[in-house]
Design an enzyme around this catalytic site. Structure first.
Site, short mmCIF file in Angstrom:
data_model
loop_
_atom_site.label_atom_id
_atom_site.label_comp_id
_atom_site.label_asym_id
_atom_site.label_seq_id
_atom_site.Cartn_x
_atom_site.Cartn_y
_atom_site.Cartn_z
CE LYS A 87 -4.50 0.62 -0.07
NZ LYS A 87 -5.42 -0.21 -0.86
CG ASP A 146 -7.10 3.24 -1.85
OD1 ASP A 146 -7.50 4.16 -1.11
OD2 ASP A 146 -7.29 2.05 -1.59
#
Length: 359
Positions: free
Chosen positions: A113, A153
């Site tokens: 991430k 995202d």
């Protein structure tokens, strides 16, 4: 294992997972899994870097960029988030959960991430392009098709992925599958934008079948968020015959009043508004809805059968989860990221089981 107290989001995710596994007696049967969990709870690598870019006024701006990598199975895989709230704790928690989500696919993928505390709202296309170029200039040293494959995202859609892919290709002199979410004409995957929202709805449909509650047809659905996941979840719910009665953004929520409900045309316009980085108050169809500043939809929607949090982590508090249960909600499933929704799912399930036992 003790973690840093200044990382509350990561600490929450870790403790919730551990408590769930301990309740399941998994560690008693397989003590080696506790050791494995201790290992993956510390990221394999954390990359932090400075992102310097020039705004339209010619001023230099500085943001913090990150990538968290954790793998035992294959290349790191997980999204990039551009939002002013981004910090290392949030990215560690998202990367930690990504390990298990990717493992469940059965594919050779680790968890990753990343992102930056950059706020795309209010920025011109040129400023977003310059930021993406500066961000990828630093990130490209640490990713690749066999090393780390980021995706989108919050704040990172097809446009941003396209800008970053262009920079990666220029600097690394490679055309490879290093970013997911690209356009169809240059290496993207069919229905990739729809996948998360559609998948969420299909999952809930299986929940309904499992407990003998039919399908989405005729059910009222509350959704939070108005980005990619929320939009396609709403469209699929509508296609399956449900009535969608809420959407939201970081500033407030839109609640359908009376017989009003969201239509595919409403969702299409909301997508246009979001692409322009504008708030839901710019949605022209809002006259049929009530906009509540600074609120999430859960305590304002009245009776709904299904609640789908699709915005960001910790979208449902304990009080909001209880309000959903009290209003007859039977199914809660997340389209965003946080195990906190296990609480609201358990509350809803508890309510349903009590109702069944009463019969």
């Amino acid at each position: 294992m003790s973690h840093l107290p200044q990382e509350p989001e990561f600490e929450q995710a870790y403790k919730e997972l551990v408590s769930t596994l301990e309740d399941s007696t998994l560690f008693e049967k397989y003590p080696e899994y506790r050791t494995a969990l201790n290992v993956v709870s510390i990221p394999e690598r954390i990359i932090q870097f400075r992102v310097v870019w020039e705004d339209d006024a010619g001023n230099l701006q500085v943001n913090r960029g990150y990538r968290v990598q954790n793998s035992a199975l294959g290349p790191y895989k997980g999204g990039l988030r551009f939002h002013p709230t981004v910090n290392l704790s949030i990215l560690k928690f998202l990367g930690f959960e990504q390990i298990f989500k990717n493992a469940l696919t059965g594919l050779s993928m680790g968890g990753g991430k990343g992102g930056a505390d950059f706020d795309p709202k209010g920025k011109s296309d040129n400023e977003i392009r310059k930021f993406c170029d500066a961000f990828m200039t630093r990130l490209c040293q640490h990713i690749g098709a066999e090393t780390d494959v980021p995706a989108g995202d919050i704040g990172v859609g097809g446009r941003e992925v396209g800008y970053m892919f262009g920079t990666y290709r220029r600097l690394r002199n490679k055309w490879e599958g290093v970013l997911t979410g690209k356009g169809l004409t240059w290496g993207g995957s069919l229905i990739r934008p729809e996948a998360t929202g559609y998948g969420l709805v299909y999952y809930v449909e299986e929940m309904m079948k499992h407990v003998g509650k039919g399908s989405f047809a005729g059910k009222r659905v509350a959704i939070s968020g108005s980005g990619n996941v929320a939009q396609y979840a709403a469209l699929k719910c509508i296609e399956l015959g449900a009535t969608v009665v809420s959407m939201s953004d970081s500033r407030g929520c839109l609640i359908a009043e009376g017989d009003a409900h969201f239509t595919p045309e409403h969702i299409e316009e909301i997508a246009t508004v979001k692409l322009a980085r504008k708030p839901l108050t710019e949605f022209s169809g809002k006259s049929a809805f009530k906009y509540i500043e600074g609120a999430r939809p859960w305590v304002h929607v009245g009776h709904v059968d299904v609640a789908l949090p699709c915005a960001t982590q910790n979208e449902v508090s304990e009080e909001e989860a209880q309000a959903l249960v009290d209003n007859g909600t039977l199914f809660v499933a997340e389209g965003s990221n946080s195990e906190f929704y296990y609480l609201s799912s358990c509350l809803a399930t508890q309510s349903y089981m009590q109702a069944m036992n009463a019969k």
